[in-house]
Design a protein around this motif. Structure first.
Motif, PDB file in Angstrom:
ATOM      1  N   ALA A 102       0.852  -1.192   0.000  1.00 32.38           N
ATOM      2  CA  ALA A 102       0.000   0.000   0.000  1.00 32.38           C
ATOM      3  C   ALA A 102       0.887   1.242   0.000  1.00 32.38           C
ATOM      4  O   ALA A 102       2.100   1.158   0.233  1.00 32.38           O
ATOM      5  N   SER A 103       0.286   2.404  -0.287  1.00 34.62           N
ATOM      6  CA  SER A 103       1.093   3.630  -0.284  1.00 34.62           C
ATOM      7  C   SER A 103       0.292   4.825   0.215  1.00 34.62           C
ATOM      8  O   SER A 103      -0.948   4.786   0.286  1.00 34.62           O
ATOM      9  N   ASP A 131       1.671   8.201  -2.853  1.00 35.65           N
ATOM     10  CA  ASP A 131       2.550   7.491  -3.786  1.00 35.65           C
ATOM     11  C   ASP A 131       3.857   6.986  -3.180  1.00 35.65           C
ATOM     12  O   ASP A 131       4.760   6.564  -3.904  1.00 35.65           O
ATOM     13  N   LYS A 186      -7.693  -7.781  -4.825  1.00 34.14           N
ATOM     14  CA  LYS A 186      -8.365  -6.569  -5.301  1.00 34.14           C
ATOM     15  C   LYS A 186      -9.691  -6.945  -5.966  1.00 34.14           C
ATOM     16  O   LYS A 186     -10.710  -6.287  -5.767  1.00 34.14           O
ATOM     17  N   GLU A 205      -8.622   9.345  -1.085  1.00 30.57           N
ATOM     18  CA  GLU A 205      -8.031   9.555  -2.416  1.00 30.57           C
ATOM     19  C   GLU A 205      -6.516   9.341  -2.466  1.00 30.57           C
ATOM     20  O   GLU A 205      -5.993   8.778  -3.406  1.00 30.57           O
ATOM     21  N   HIS A 206      -5.823   9.876  -1.447  1.00 30.09           N
ATOM     22  CA  HIS A 206      -4.359   9.882  -1.497  1.00 30.09           C
ATOM     23  C   HIS A 206      -3.735   8.589  -0.966  1.00 30.09           C
ATOM     24  O   HIS A 206      -2.530   8.508  -0.803  1.00 30.09           O
ATOM     25  N   CYS A 207      -4.565   7.596  -0.671  1.00 28.02           N
ATOM     26  CA  CYS A 207      -4.056   6.317  -0.167  1.00 28.02           C
ATOM     27  C   CYS A 207      -4.346   5.209  -1.173  1.00 28.02           C
ATOM     28  O   CYS A 207      -5.480   5.051  -1.622  1.00 28.02           O
ATOM     29  N   ARG A 208      -3.310   4.446  -1.536  1.00 31.44           N
ATOM     30  CA  ARG A 208      -3.538   3.227  -2.302  1.00 31.44           C
ATOM     31  C   ARG A 208      -3.516   2.085  -1.290  1.00 31.44           C
ATOM     32  O   ARG A 208      -2.542   1.923  -0.567  1.00 31.44           O
ATOM     33  N   GLN A 209      -4.608   1.345  -1.216  1.00 29.96           N
ATOM     34  CA  GLN A 209      -4.747   0.352  -0.141  1.00 29.96           C
ATOM     35  C   GLN A 209      -4.105  -0.989  -0.506  1.00 29.96           C
ATOM     36  O   GLN A 209      -3.741  -1.235  -1.653  1.00 29.96           O
TER      37      GLN A 209
END
Ligand SMILES: *Cc1c(COP(=O)(O)O)cnc(C)c1O
Length: 383
Positions: free
Chosen positions: A160-161, A164, A258, A284-288
């Motif tokens: 995750a990020s 980015d 996913k 929005e700013h988190c990639r899980q």
């Protein structure tokens, strides 16, 4: 056919690599596959050093040793977490200071951290719940200003990020779990990620029973000796061989998870809206990390009823995290069950649905259909 909550899945060359590890005639720690796993993690997360450990619990214990945590030190952390987050520091005589969580991501509430800092605070441990990042900009800024170390318990957050940048690359240390219930696993296992290079040499010592054995093997010293307190935190290379086969297939694993997560999210959206059930929130700013699918029902009665209802349909779902401050040991530390209301309420209302790497569409559909046919008691609608 029963649908389990979790099921460990072999994805690639696990058997072959374990056989190869055996034929190399070196299956203790820090062998061929351990090095490959360490390098893989370093490349993937961009950390200065990754060291496989016997568990995430042990990796957190290593951070406590490396920071020389002792009696009267205070460590800030969420109460809504696994017991190991706190135990690692309690074992050294330190005091966990529990902070409430945000109602949206269920992560430590960064707005409540500064109030909890005292002259004794040594570290802030964040847990990226469900593999969705904590507010790392704010947390790192507060920690810097107070000279306090940040540790990421990243057991849920591999791949995750946050804005980015990979989770596990923010703290001085981050810890991973490869327990059977995590996305990538080897039964029992973990890793310590070190983002401040000044700790690497001591980490190798602490992990090798307090000896400078790693330097001896590199030819940097002519004999190895006891240097400081340490323990045995190296997994067998057999486990590393299994784990490497999983890491190699991380993209496949993540794509499958996913797929399951998105299917739940899409198919359960209407039902959630109708009954005031809250689906997971991913800013929005988190990639899980697609570690779990959870929902928050309106109250504990509805949540317990849904778990029982699914069980009657041969579907195994679970609740998660009884807040540590409300536990028997939490009371011993002086906390009252009614402290930290968001942690208490979330814990009472949360259900985790089955999720594993080879979950089929038919299995996901069965869970979705069963949930759809459940009427929360609080809705007043008769089934
Ligand atoms: C699973 C988990 C741990 C413990 O991991 P082990 O590898 O079993 O020691 C610690 N923290 C969190 C948040 C976890 O989910």
């Amino acid at each position: 056919m029963k649908i389990p909550f979790n099921r460990p899945v072999v994805v690639g060359r696990e058997h072959e690599y374990m056989g190869d590890a055996i034929s190399r005639r070196r299956i203790s720690g820090d062998g061929y596959y351990t090095k490959r796993c360490n390098e893989w993690l370093e490349r993937s997360i961009g950390t200065k050093k990754a060291l496989l450990t016997t568990s995430c619990t042990h990796a957190i214990e290593m951070t406590a040793l490396l920071l020389d945590i002792g009696p009267d030190d205070e460590i800030i952390m969420p109460s809504f977490t696994f017991v190991s987050t706190a135990n690692a520091f309690v074992l050294r005589g330190a005091r966990p200071v529990f902070v409430d969580i945000r109602p949206d991501t269920l992560n430590i509430d960064e707005r409540a951290i500064e109030k909890a800092i005292t002259a004794r605070t040594r570290a802030i441990v964040v847990v990226h719940y469900a593999g969705v990042a904590c507010e790392m900009d704010t947390i790192c800024e507060i920690a810097d200003r107070h000279g306090v170390t940040v540790i990421e318990d990243n057991a849920h957050g591999l791949f995750a990020s946050y804005r980015d940048r990979p989770l596990g690359s923010f703290g001085t240390f981050a810890t991973q779990s490869f327990h059977e219930t995590k996305n990538v696993m080897c039964g029992e296992g973990g890793a310590l990620l070190i983002n401040d290079a000044s700790y690497i040499e001591r980490a190798e010592i602490v992990r090798e029973k307090g000896t400078n054995r790693a330097r001896f093997f590199r030819g940097l010293v002519d004999k190895y000796t006891w240097v400081e307190p340490g323990s045995s935190y190296l997994p067998s290379d057999l486990l590393a061989a299994f784990l490497f086969a999983q890491l190699e297939n991380a993209e496949t694993i993540q794509a499958r998870r996913k797929h399951v997560w998105n299917r739940y999210h899409r198919e359960l959206g209407d039902w959630c809206a109708e009954y005031g059930v809250r689906p997971p929130v991913v800013p929005e700013h988190c990639r899980q990390a697609y570690h779990m699918y959870y929902m928050l029902l309106q109250n504990v009665a509805d949540r317990d009823a849904l778990i029982a209802y699914l069980a009657a349909h041969e579907i195994n779902s679970v609740f998660h995290y009884v807040p540590l401050h409300g536990s028997e040991y939490g009371a011993h530390l002086g906390y009252r069950p009614e402290d930290l209301p968001v942690s208490v309420s979330s814990s009472e209302r949360l259900i985790r649905l089955p999720m594993y790497n080879d979950m089929s569409d038919a299995e996901t559909d069965r869970v979705v259909e069963a949930v759809h046919s459940f009427r929360p008691i609080s809705s007043g609608v008769l089934a």
